[in-house]
Design an enzyme around this catalytic site. Structure first.
Site: not given
Ligand code: 13P
Length: 281
Positions: A81, A176, A205, A227, A230
């Site tokens: 990632d 994120h 993402h 993605n 969190t």
């Molecule tokens: P989140 O932590 O907001 O779910 O995002 C994860 C992400 O985009 C990892 O590349």
């Protein structure tokens, strides 16, 4: 079964659905994710992020994923990632990663194209896939702060024609981490990208905390990989918190894993597309 990003995204395209990308941090989260994936019989992307790499986990996590993938028929992608460049991509490809991201979204376009092409060529020589990014993602991930820029539509075709990535992450107002207020996505940018020549499957993402109707709309418009990091980490930590008072180690882990699996199942059912939403699957 270990496979590439390209393979699972071809499947997603056929199904008008999205494949979940879950960030992995330890054995327990991998096991918890696989429990959900096995229950739903849906492909998965297990992703090692920069935080796990900084914590010295990458070799162990890749060994765990390769072992677990060899014991299931479910397609599993071992993914890097937000890769930072050629050397890191080579390091993980040597470990057996099947797909890598190179995130040049904060670089000038020409520089993003130049390095993305190098990483693409490298990945190809390993039979691996590559995801690139245009328009940076906001919020903070693994201590790295994103820029929150919407994808510049005039850059998309030149980038895609020059690099030919297997997947393209685009900034549409996503971030994120958990959103403090409901996010506002510029869905027209997904629509516009999808109409461009040779556009690869698109990636969203920052899936955590995105309201379900926004996820559905994004999938309907052509997002094929989402993605999530969190929300899984929060579920794991909540599970530990709920049981820590008992001071009983394995039941604590079991409870934390079950919390993660519940999130995984809920996400897969959401990402599987309209057949599930309409109760046909
Ligand atoms: P989140 O932590 O907001 O779910 O995002 C994860 C992400 O985009 C990892 O590349």
């Amino acid at each position: 079964m270990l496979t590439t990003l390209k393979d699972v995204l071809t499947f997603a395209e056929e199904k008008n659905a999205a494949i979940p990308h879950f960030n992995i941090d330890n054995l327990e989260t991998i096991e918890a994710i696989m429990d959900g994936v096995e229950a739903e019989q849906w492909p998965v992307i297990l992703s090692v992020g920069q935080g796990a790499i900084k914590a010295g986990q990458v070799v162990y996590l890749s060994d765990l994923v390769k072992r677990i993938a060899s014991e299931t028929d479910i397609p599993v992608v071992l993914f890097l990632d937000h890769g930072i460049g050629y050397e890191q991509a080579k390091m993980v490809l040597d470990l057996g990663f099947t797909s890598v991201m190179f995130d040049g979204s904060r670089l000038p376009l020409e520089e993003n194209i130049r390095i993305s092409r190098q990483v693409k060529e490298l990945a190809e020589s390993y039979g691996a896939s590559i995801e690139c990014e245009l328009g940076s993602i906001g919020g903070v991930e693994d201590g790295m702060k994103g820029g929150h820029n919407l994808v510049d539509l005039s850059q998309v075709e030149p980038f895609v024609q020059a690099v030919h990535p297997d997947a393209l992450a685009i900034g549409i107002g996503n971030a994120h981490g958990m959103y403090k207020a409901a996010p506002s996505f510029d869905f027209d940018r997904i629509r516009a990208c999808r109409q461009m020549k040779d556009i690869p499957p698109l990636v969203l993402h920052g899936g955590s905390g995105t309201p379900d109707p926004m996820i559905r709309k994004a999938i309907e418009l052509g997002i094929r990989k989402i993605n999530v990091a969190t929300e899984l980490r929060m579920a794991f930590m909540e599970g530990l918190e709920e049981t820590v008072g008992k001071r009983d180690f394995y039941p604590m882990l079991k409870h934390a894993k079950e919390k993660v699996t519940a999130v995984v199942v809920q996400k897969i059912r959401l990402f599987r597309g309209s057949a599930v939403w309409e109760g046909k699957e």
